[in-house]
Scaffold this motif. Structure first.
Motif, PDB file in Angstrom:
ATOM      1  N   LYS A 110       0.821  -1.224   0.000  1.00 32.14           N
ATOM      2  CA  LYS A 110       0.000   0.000   0.000  1.00 32.14           C
ATOM      3  C   LYS A 110       0.852   1.270   0.000  1.00 32.14           C
ATOM      4  O   LYS A 110       0.323   2.378   0.084  1.00 32.14           O
ATOM      5  N   LYS A 138       3.049   4.318  -1.448  1.00 29.62           N
ATOM      6  CA  LYS A 138       3.216   5.029  -2.717  1.00 29.62           C
ATOM      7  C   LYS A 138       4.721   5.221  -2.916  1.00 29.62           C
ATOM      8  O   LYS A 138       5.405   5.698  -1.992  1.00 29.62           O
ATOM      9  N   ASP A 182      -1.357   6.072   2.822  1.00 31.26           N
ATOM     10  CA  ASP A 182      -2.539   5.205   2.664  1.00 31.26           C
ATOM     11  C   ASP A 182      -2.590   4.118   3.732  1.00 31.26           C
ATOM     12  O   ASP A 182      -3.503   3.280   3.732  1.00 31.26           O
TER      13      ASP A 182
END
Ligand code: PMP
Ligand code: GLN
Length: 403
Positions: free
Chosen positions: A325, A327, A343
């Motif tokens: 998850k 980035k 996130d």
């Protein structure tokens, strides 16, 4: 004579009647570095340590063999204050080959106890009380305290996230008649960003006709990825004329514990640098200097191939993390990868790094600690060192992909 008593373990201790005079700290706000803190925590909790930047593999065998040779063949007394001749000559040759700078190994190259000592001496050489020094946040932690130890005033300018680029308008606005020095770190620790030719042009326009000196902290000079080239201050005659260019053999040869680096600077700057260097460290251990000199000459492919070597590790780490998850923008340079965790969690990076070390068994470095004002750090990311065996990277990715 001071009276001492012995503790039960035999260590000498002051008796209660003795008083140590209170220290008036010049750096009262400074605590133990985040690298030491996180590595200690990783050790305490048996966590995978991707925090402090060092490889979990050894330096090249041929280099270790050369150092061992000199160590056992009697090269164990003081070398010259500036560094042994063959090492300085080979550094000058490398700088000539890579950056086209004709530098004089006698007058312009000094071997130091790591880049850290070179940074200290370079800052101390040109910063006087009241002088302002521009540093870019997140800033490597050796700059600000050393500037303040000289009575200088660090002027922190935040890089623009998420690419961590320089906002040149802000730099222009920050320049005053007291600006004495700008410290540049490309490739950049902790973000992995690298300067472009446009940045260099902006810098040239900014400092021409000024009395501003430059420090190029270029310890990751051989770790620039995706065919980009390193914008060393050595490449530009006008910039070099006012620069201290600093590098570290620890990074390049996977031997961070040896603490050997160097500073290349024009003669007038090197003269002042050495005035200070001779009283900070005087010189650097002999067998390692001779060993490095031989290796630099015999194995230039090592530093020439280092970018490919680390790019493969960056790519492996990022590919393994693709299903996670996080980035991810792959680092443009260094051996650090930022992972944006926005996130996954809202927690502050410092407490998250600590919690994941304890609970998940993986240690990283928060980046807000490299800001003068941590609230300026708007990017929710942790720094992971990928200078690790592929197995270590796989184990790390397994943990991180479960989040
Ligand atoms: N500058 C930067 C940007 C670094 O990351 C480091 C840490 N390795 C240093 C300087 C210090 O290097 P050395 O270990 O050679 O003192
Ligand atoms: N430069 C290393 C890093 O960024 C740490 C060096 C140190 O511990 N002082 O992780």
């Amino acid at each position: 004579m001071m009276s001492i008593s012995s503790s039960t373990r035999g260590a000498a201790r002051l008796s209660n009647s003795q008083v140590t005079p209170a220290v008036t700290s010049k750096l009262p706000d400074v605590a133990t570095t985040i690298f030491t803190t996180m590595s200690a925590m990783a050790q305490r909790y048996g966590a995978l340590n991707l925090s402090q930047g060092f490889p979990d593999f050894d330096g090249p065998g041929a280099l270790l063999e050369r150092v061992n040779y000199y160590l056992t063949q009697g090269y164990n007394q003081y070398p010259p204050m500036t560094g042994v001749v063959p090492l300085r000559e080979n550094i000058a040759q490398k700088v000539r080959d890579l950056y086209g700078l004709e530098c004089d190994s006698e007058a312009e190259v000094t071997v130091t106890a790591g880049a850290t000592q070179a940074l200290f001496c370079a800052i101390a050489s040109v910063v006087n009380a009241g002088d302002e020094v521009i540093v870019f946040d997140p800033a490597y932690d050796s700059y600000d305290p050393v500037i303040r130890l000289q009575g200088g005033v660090p002027i922190h300018i935040a890089l623009t996230a998420p690419a961590f680029t320089v906002d040149w308008l802000r730099v222009r606005e920050a320049i005053t008649s007291r600006t004495r020095l700008i410290i540049i770190n490309t490739p950049h620790n902790p973000t992995g960003s690298v300067w472009t030719d446009e940045d260099i042009q902006e810098l040239r326009d900014l400092v021409s006709d000024s009395n501003i000196y430059l420090i190029g902290d270029e310890v990751y000079e051989h770790m620039v990825f995706d065919q980009a080239s390193h914008t060393s201050l050595c490449r530009y005659e006008d910039l070099y004329a006012r620069s201290f260019v600093i590098s570290s053999f620890g990074k390049t040869y996977h031997v961070t514990g040896w603490k050997v680096g160097y500073c290349v600077a024009p003669e007038p700057l090197t003269l002042e640098f050495r005035r200070i260097h001779q009283y900070v460290n005087f010189t650097v251990n002999t067998p390692v200097q001779y060993g490095l000199a031989d290796f630099l000459q015999s194995s230039p492919e090592h530093h020439l191939q280092l970018a490919n070597f680390y790019q493969a590790k960056r790519d492996l780490f990022c590919t393994l993390l693709a299903p996670s998850k996080f980035k991810i923008t792959p680092a443009a340079g260094t051996y650090f990868q930022l992972l944006d965790y926005s996130d996954i969690s809202d927690e502050l990076d410092l407490s998250l790094a600590e919690r994941w070390t304890k609970e998940l068994g993986i240690a990283s470095i928060p980046i807000s600690v490299f800001y003068q004002d941590p609230s300026q750090c708007t990017h929710q990311a942790l720094r992971f060192c990928f200078a690790k065996d592929d197995d270590t990277l796989k184990r790390a990715a397994e943990i991180l992909c479960k989040l």
